[in-house]
Structures are given as structure tokens and as C-alpha cells.
Enzyme design. Structure first.
Site, short mmCIF file in Angstrom:
data_model
loop_
_atom_site.label_atom_id
_atom_site.label_comp_id
_atom_site.label_asym_id
_atom_site.label_seq_id
_atom_site.Cartn_x
_atom_site.Cartn_y
_atom_site.Cartn_z
N LYS A 89 2.77 9.34 6.19
CA LYS A 89 3.02 9.78 4.86
C LYS A 89 1.75 10.73 4.31
O LYS A 89 0.69 10.45 4.40
CB LYS A 89 3.03 8.66 4.27
CG LYS A 89 3.32 8.95 2.39
CD LYS A 89 3.56 7.62 1.74
CE LYS A 89 3.61 7.96 0.18
NZ LYS A 89 4.26 6.76 -0.44
N ALA A 128 0.79 -1.23 0.00
CA ALA A 128 -0.07 -0.10 -0.03
C ALA A 128 0.84 1.11 0.18
O ALA A 128 1.83 1.48 0.76
CB ALA A 128 -0.96 0.11 1.14
N CYS A 129 0.62 2.09 -0.90
CA CYS A 129 1.41 3.39 -0.98
C CYS A 129 1.65 4.04 0.22
O CYS A 129 2.79 4.42 0.53
CB CYS A 129 0.83 4.21 -2.21
SG CYS A 129 1.46 5.90 -2.60
N PHE A 130 0.46 4.37 0.84
CA PHE A 130 0.62 5.26 2.18
C PHE A 130 1.39 4.55 3.37
O PHE A 130 1.12 5.05 4.34
CB PHE A 130 -0.75 5.78 2.33
CG PHE A 130 -0.87 6.85 1.45
CD1 PHE A 130 -0.60 8.39 1.96
CD2 PHE A 130 -1.63 6.90 0.13
CE1 PHE A 130 -0.73 9.57 0.91
CE2 PHE A 130 -1.56 8.05 -0.73
CZ PHE A 130 -1.22 9.17 -0.47
#
Length: 220
Positions: free
Chosen positions: A144, A128-130
């Protein structure tokens, strides 16, 4: 340096949003900043990610850029497109990422939120990016706030970014502040514009033949 074209787009489907982003890249003639919304709180997969990462019951779309899975239920999304001849294309991918994020950081600051550019990547592992800040992401108090992914082609650069504020009630203020704060920080001029007829035609084609298909979205 020529002015950037500013596109402010309201609610659209995940397939339409991704088709518009790629159409802007395919037809690029000038720098473009696009800020847009989702009519479906979908998640987006990075180009190389497997479809098995999509949370159960969630709609999803596969991006043309790489990076991690992004949940679009509460975020603000933006896109930058640069033609091949733009001076920023001479920068390395990390350097261009850092430069763009300085402009995004200014927009976040305009909403009263202090942040910093991450000097190094987090040791955390996540799809997951965040959940995994990388170098030059925007962070605040260990969390983030913004990340992005890029793709470079013979036409130019596509930079797709997401901003997740602690309080989504500030999203509208962020969208309003973004263009001027971004432009001021990076010493640019942005002028409101519209899609060209060729961009609309290209987006229609990409939406129909790519982003609305299982062949694209479930390719991995």
C-alpha cells in the site's frame, strides 16, 4: 468550476496540523488542497480507534476522520476540503475516494513510481492503515502506497490522506510534483494561497480546546 486554493505548509505540531484541517472544513468556502509536514513523527488514530493501539513511547493525535492508525515518521500528508455545494459532493464516499486517488496516483507517477488503484479490499486484518489496503487505495507490487479517510458534515467534505513511498528520499520530489500532477489528472486549476484570518482564529481555538487535550485524544 472555481480554482482550488493550494496551501503548502511546513513543519507543525500534530495538534496544529489536525486543528488546521478541521478549521478549513469549518470555514470552507472553496475547494482547498493542503500539503503539510510534521515536526514530531507522531502516529495518528482514527476517530473511532482506542488509544491502546498507540505504540509504546510514541506521541499521538486523534484525527477528526475515521480509518486506521497512521505512522507519520516517513510519509507525505495532504488534505482536501470541499464545500457542500461542490459537484464532487454528489458522489458516493467510495466514488469520491477513487476519484481523488486518481489524482494522487498521478503525483506518485510523476516521481517515477508505477501503481494501481486497488479493485478490492485486502483480506488482511489490521488496525494500522498501511497494513490493510482497502478498495480504491493506491498499491504497488502488493504494498500500500496511499490511503485516506473522510468525514462529511453540513459544511462539506474533509479528506485526509497519507502517502508512504518505498524510499522517503523521494518525499520532497513528491511534494513538489503533487499540486500540478493532481490538478492535471483531474482537470483542475490550483492557485497558491494563504489561510484566511477566520481560519487562523478557528485553528487556534481547535488546537487549544480540542487537539491539545487528553479529553479528545484519549476519548476512547
Amino acid at each position: 468550476m472555481p480554482s482550488w486554493r493550494l496551501l503548502i505548509h511546513g513543519l507543525a505540531s500534530p495538534a496544529r496540523n489536525m486543528a488546521l484541517d478541521e478549521a478549513l472544513l469549518r470555514e470552507v468556502q472553496e475547494p482547498v488542497l493542503r500539503i503539510y509536514e510534521w515536526n514530531d513523527p507522531a502516529v495518528s488514530l482514527g476517530y473511532f480507534q482506542p488509544v491502546s493501539l498507540v505504540p509504546e513511547g510514541r506521541s499521538f493525535i486523534r484525527r477528526y476522520t475515521g480509518g486506521g492508525l497512521v505512522d507519520h515518521a516517513r510519509d507525505v500528508t495532504y488534505t482536501l476540503v470541499l464545500p457542500r455545494a461542490h459537484p464532487w459532493m454528489e458522489l458516493s464516499a467510495p466514488d469520491s475516494y477513487c476519484l481523488i486517488h486518481r489524482g494522487v496516483q498521478a503525483a506518485i507517477a510523476a516521481c517515477g513510481i508505477e501503481s494501481e488503484i486497488a479493485p478490492t479490499a485486502s483480506a488482511a486484518e489490521s488496525d494500522a492503515c498501511f497494513q490493510k489496503p482497502v478498495r480504491f487505495d493506491i498499491v504497488a507490487e502488493g504494498h500500500k502506497l496511499s490511503g485516506a479517510a473522510q468525514r462529511r458534515t453540513r459544511e462539506g467534505l474533509l479528506h485526509q490522506g497519507s502517502i508512504l513511498l518505498p524510499d522517503p528520499k523521494r518525499n520532497d520530489a513528491l511534494c513538489r510534483a503533487f499540486p500540478n500532477a493532481f490538478a492535471s489528472r483531474l482537470e483542475l486549476t490550483v492557485l497558491a494561497g494563504d489561510l484566511t484570518p477566520s481560519e487562523v482564529v478557528r485553528a487556534d481555538e481547535l488546537e487549544r480546546e480540542r487537539y491539545s487535550t487528553d479529553a479528545w485524544n484519549r476519548m476512547r
